[in-house]
Design an enzyme around this catalytic site. Sequence first.
Site, PDB file in Angstrom:
ATOM      1  N   GLU A 481       0.799  -1.225   0.000  1.00  0.00           N
ATOM      2  CA  GLU A 481       0.000   0.000   0.000  1.00  0.00           C
ATOM      3  C   GLU A 481       0.833   1.278   0.000  1.00  0.00           C
ATOM      4  O   GLU A 481       0.264   2.371  -0.055  1.00  0.00           O
ATOM      5  CB  GLU A 481      -0.956  -0.019   1.184  1.00  0.00           C
ATOM      6  CG  GLU A 481      -2.061  -1.058   1.011  1.00  0.00           C
ATOM      7  CD  GLU A 481      -2.916  -1.231   2.245  1.00  0.00           C
ATOM      8  OE1 GLU A 481      -4.008  -1.803   2.132  1.00  0.00           O
ATOM      9  OE2 GLU A 481      -2.479  -0.808   3.342  1.00  0.00           O
ATOM     10  N   GLU A 624       0.443  -5.643  14.872  1.00  0.00           N
ATOM     11  CA  GLU A 624       0.474  -5.669  13.410  1.00  0.00           C
ATOM     12  C   GLU A 624       1.896  -5.581  12.873  1.00  0.00           C
ATOM     13  O   GLU A 624       2.280  -6.317  11.968  1.00  0.00           O
ATOM     14  CB  GLU A 624      -0.367  -4.522  12.840  1.00  0.00           C
ATOM     15  CG  GLU A 624      -0.383  -4.494  11.326  1.00  0.00           C
ATOM     16  CD  GLU A 624      -1.272  -3.395  10.777  1.00  0.00           C
ATOM     17  OE1 GLU A 624      -1.478  -3.367   9.555  1.00  0.00           O
ATOM     18  OE2 GLU A 624      -1.770  -2.574  11.570  1.00  0.00           O
TER      19      GLU A 624
END
Length: 690
Positions: A481, A624
């Site tokens: 991304e 994460e």
Amino acid sequence: MKLIFRYIKSAVFALTMAAFASGVHAEVKDVIEDVNDGWTITTDDFISTPYYGAMTGNGGIGIIPWKKPFTVKDVVLNHVFDTKKRGDVSSVLKGINPFNLAVTVNGSKIDSLGVNGWSQTLDMRKAVHSTRFRYGNEAEISYDVRALRNMPYAGVMTVKITALKNMRLGVSDSISLPASYQTSAAASETVKKSFKKEGARLKVIRRSALSKYRDVAVSASAGFIFAGDEPEIFEHEKNRIGFTLDLKKGESISFALVGSVCSARDFLDPYNESDRQVSYIANEGLDRVIARHDRLWDELWEGDVVIEGDEEAQKAVRFSLYNLYSSARKGSRLSIPPFGLSATGYNGHIFWDTELWMYPPMLFLNQGIAESMMNYRIDRLDGARKRALAYGYDGAMFPWESDDAGEESCPVWALTGAFEHHITADVAIATWNYYLMNRDKKWLETQGYPLLADVADFWKSRVEKNADGSYSIRNVVCADEYAQRVDDNAFTNGAVIKAMQAAVEAAKECGVAPDPEWQAIADGLRILKSLEGITLEHEGYEGKKIKQADVNLLGYPLGVITDEAQLRRDLEYYEGVMDPKGPAMSFAVLAIQHARLGEGDKAYELFVRSFRPNQLPPFGVVSEGAGGTNPYFTTGAGGFLQAVINGFCGLELTTEGVTQLPSSLPAHWKSVTVKGVGPTRQTFTRTQEQ
């Protein structure tokens, strides 16, 4: 504070307060036992900070016990949505919390002061979170927290208190309202009720409210259940019920606080239902209820991974499975958000995290959960069709961030919602894999193929044909991304190739003639290479740092690139430009391919990078990214489970079913065994000798 998976002492405390068998609470052992079984995670550090709690969940609610005595930090609801502010995108709700136990000894409230000998244990086998401590020289206390597997909207805290000297004990409970609810008298209320129970009246406190912006009704109820003689339950203050009694030195009391949280998403009348569930548990008998909870967890663990020779890896893998199992359930027709039921991160939405990362381990190990995850997308196919229509495309276009309505719920400021279109191909790949695993022709004809055909029609309308006859997909956000609004992203194009091939094969299976353009697009989509022979992440890519795996996904799981020399070139190159603080699952993808290339030790180096830098104290919950603080990241769990199942053990789903490819183990692993694979519950093992 050292991370528990790396530095945990071999001695762990064995708590056995599991049931009120024959009306007598089970005794808690006074010794610390040496149990190196890979099922328990223990901490005994009450002082060090920070503290990141380990969730106990049942697929309907997630309960987050905390460090402070008797504290439950949050109750997280599954797919119950409001917004954070008016006009904002949807965000999953925290539940009204019925677990707010307050205990006093001789009038002084038990809190962090005076606590010694404290320990907490998460028993993953039975899904029970246990705390034990001594309060000064006055009481010895233990309690367990369970999100009941057999009752997806209910949980229980079982407590035992032993007096070390004569004492006056006070116990009470209240129900707390998170900030995401309205507090006006018209929108929230607290009531106390009394229900029939053999030998006594069950008193229940209930608090209900409407969510702040979408008026979603949520109701939480709580009540006390006792082993043996019941003290008189009193009501005091507006929002509290409780009891007091005198204990002599050496005497004990065992009781349970039962709570239920129901919403209008699941019940037309959540108010009476939350009461009803507490009454049911009291009258069914807590021992019977907990025994059923245990049996259902035994069934879940028929799908398991056993690593011989590496306790750290064994616990990490079990913890990942535990969090995935805790966040989903068969029959729910729901999927798993990136943080499961441990937190409300990413607003509880459903991303590609499901189809590419969490779904594959569930497809191998638990058919019921995999079916629910698949049904989540099938139920929202009409929404995907409407989305395609709204943006001028044919077929079905799945949202990048899906909420319960299946509409795009990504914040408008993020281009991912508008342009990260590979999600639509990811859903199709998961659909085809579901059929390959289960071979249900009727399902394929009535549910699977309509979705696959709509996805193929979407891509047919989305691709652009070049002058040389090849096809391009322009203006996308990559799986990486950091790269946005680029052309011919390697992963997007690779995923579309697989989706189109799946649609063609599904049509043939159903006796339908596939659209010939589907195959033409699959054959003609561009996968670009540099002059040095590296697969380019996208047109014009010049070696910039990448957020997460992209090109390497063409080797696994897509299988678009199979040439070993090409795989090695791409692995070496992109490992060097990958952000070390990016999402945990990227290193798992590299590990899988090195294991399959026969490089077990290199694979292990990358495997531990997929979880070890992301672990947080004291239980080793996974964030994460390395250095992050947003656990538990179930997407990452899905990644490193694949590293073991599909990498080290070499399992692969093909048109012939589950097969085992050649692979290599780390030198210090003796074996890895994957149990409960597929509908027939097969077992596969890889050893050093193979």
